[in-house]
Scaffold this motif. Sequence first.
Motif: not given
Length: 718
Positions: A67, A89, A81
């Motif tokens: 992420r 992303a 993350l």
Amino acid sequence: MVRSVSGIHLLRALVLLGLLLAFLDPRLSLPGRVVYLLDFSPSARESVFALAENLPRGASYVAFAERAAPIASPTARRLDLGEGTDLRAAFQEALKLRPSRVVLVSDGLLDPVPPPFPLDALYVPPRPYVDLRLVPPLYPLLGETVAVGVVLEAPRPTEALLRVEGPAGPLEKRLLVEGRRVLTYTFPLVESAEVRAVAEGPWGRSEAGVRLNPADRARALVLGDPALARYLEAQGFAVEESLQLPPSLEQLDLVAVGVGVLDLPQGAPEALRDYLRQGGGLLFTATPKGLFFGGWDRALPEDLPLKPLGRKGAALVLVLDVSGSMEGEKLAMAVTGALELVRSAAPEDYLGVVLFSSAPRILFPPRPMTEQGKREAESLLLSLRAGGGTVLGGAFQEALRLLQEVPVERKAILVLSDGIIFDPPEPILTLAETSGVEVSTLALGADADASFLEELARRGGGRFYQAATAGELPRLFLREGQEIFQGEGLEGRFPAEALPHPLTQGFAFPSLRVLLPARAEPWAEVLLQSEERVVLALGERGEGRVAALATDLSRSWRDWEEAAPFLGGLARYLAGTRQALALHAYPQGEEVRVVVLGRLEAPLALAGGKEIPLLPTGPLSHEVFLREEGVLLDGKRRLPLALPLPGEWSPRDGEAVLRALAEGSGGRLLSLGELPERASAPLSLRPYLLALALLLFLLERLLEARAHGATTPRPLGG
């Protein structure tokens, strides 16, 4: 008036000047924003953290792994993350900041995605690490020897101590992992099993585990070999024992034959041949009723990998009734039976035919049944016609005379008749008793002189057959041919030597107690031999596999502890084209080439929400290229695809990946001293210049209209 015209010309010149400037697209330099994308994935985060103090403070920052999220400064650390790398992303998060310039700081161990803006990149080396994964077999069967793939990957050369534990005991190795290394851990799957692996080194510890549950049991039909049935049951096969063939062999993975061709119903050889050619597995064993004594070398001459070696030839003369009563179906079936005799004879055997009706006639004298001899015999038999009476004596004497000239020890006569013999019986019976030639007889139908023919067989030391209908003749002829043209078995101690082959590797074969002397066909592969005699050979016919074993398992390998594992492996190999699917996965760049071997109907790979057809590349072989794991769909089967896809630690030339990514977008690969803190945002003046040119054009048109109105003369009044 003059002023209006000069103003119009000036405006027109300004319009042209504005259009020219718009075409040249001048730009005004304004302050812009620099966005740094920091790779916080496990392989890169330590190098990025170490670099943080050297990154400019006046830029904007986005951290990403699986992420992405904005961070306040380059020294901020985010460990929430995810453990993968999703560059898409990161790009999406950067676009929200409306960047003038984007710099990617990464180790390049990622799937490259085309950026939506010019991209610069700074390479940082990945940290030393060894990633560990276990790849299970696609479709493990109960009793099968399975292989679990142990996949180690390191982006930089790293030493590791590997330990694998499972049903086969511990496996421990110290190795240098440079790129990708794959090892296999094999064991027989006799129940649900678990395999665990640990790799330790300077980076710390990596662990992986997998559990295997048997997916199915291979199905075997064993005909007349109880010893083989017990061995296969011990190896996890679902075994059915029988002396009959089922109506369909389609659901079977293996058929093992330890009985003779005449012990099975009519049409069995053809059914087994079709089963083999369509992908089935066949195994012939040398029980007292099987293999050569069972006549399979004659019934399936093109499909048996072994043939008898050094067999002594025999001679048979068929004395055939072709009187008028044999016309029609009787003669047709008698010819069919005689053709079976021809086909069942070996090149060292002799076969002749003498006809009798009102007078004897030699159709052809005893000749070796070579390929040429068989073709000539078949042609002559197919030319027969019926007519006349039933006089046997002269034909019987001709048969005896012809046999005297044949150079073999075993000689025999087979007499077939469907009526009453016109000759006085006693001279014929006396001749049969004193000739030293084995005489058998076959009575066809209710009108045959059965009492005489039975006595003739008794006096001649042969066999008497009774056929109620002509349809029974072919099998009775074949039975007699099997009695006459048979081989010999040997008993004693015969050393067995294994030839190099994956199926024989690791086995120490004991001496054999029983052996049928055999040779291998040119298309077959020899696995076991005893001096010049072949013990086990196998090969492929059509889409299937066939093997023949020239020893009796109940006597030769009764006390050999490894008999079951060896025979189980042989049986699984033979059944491999029909039962379980075999999967091979070959990493190729960012994809995996998946090769599936086995009988498939319309296979599809379901991956990433898409159905991808598998392409046929050969008999029983299909392929597909995948970028992620998924499911193999084939009819009602749904099989998970566990593939060695590139992971976070897959070895790549990260610097080359970043260079290609940057240069492909119009950027470049930077060094640490070239990192920008600020960027200019060029403002294009083209739209403003076009708007000004349009405004001046409209003003010019207005002045021109006014000037035109002022010069128009007024009309004269009355």
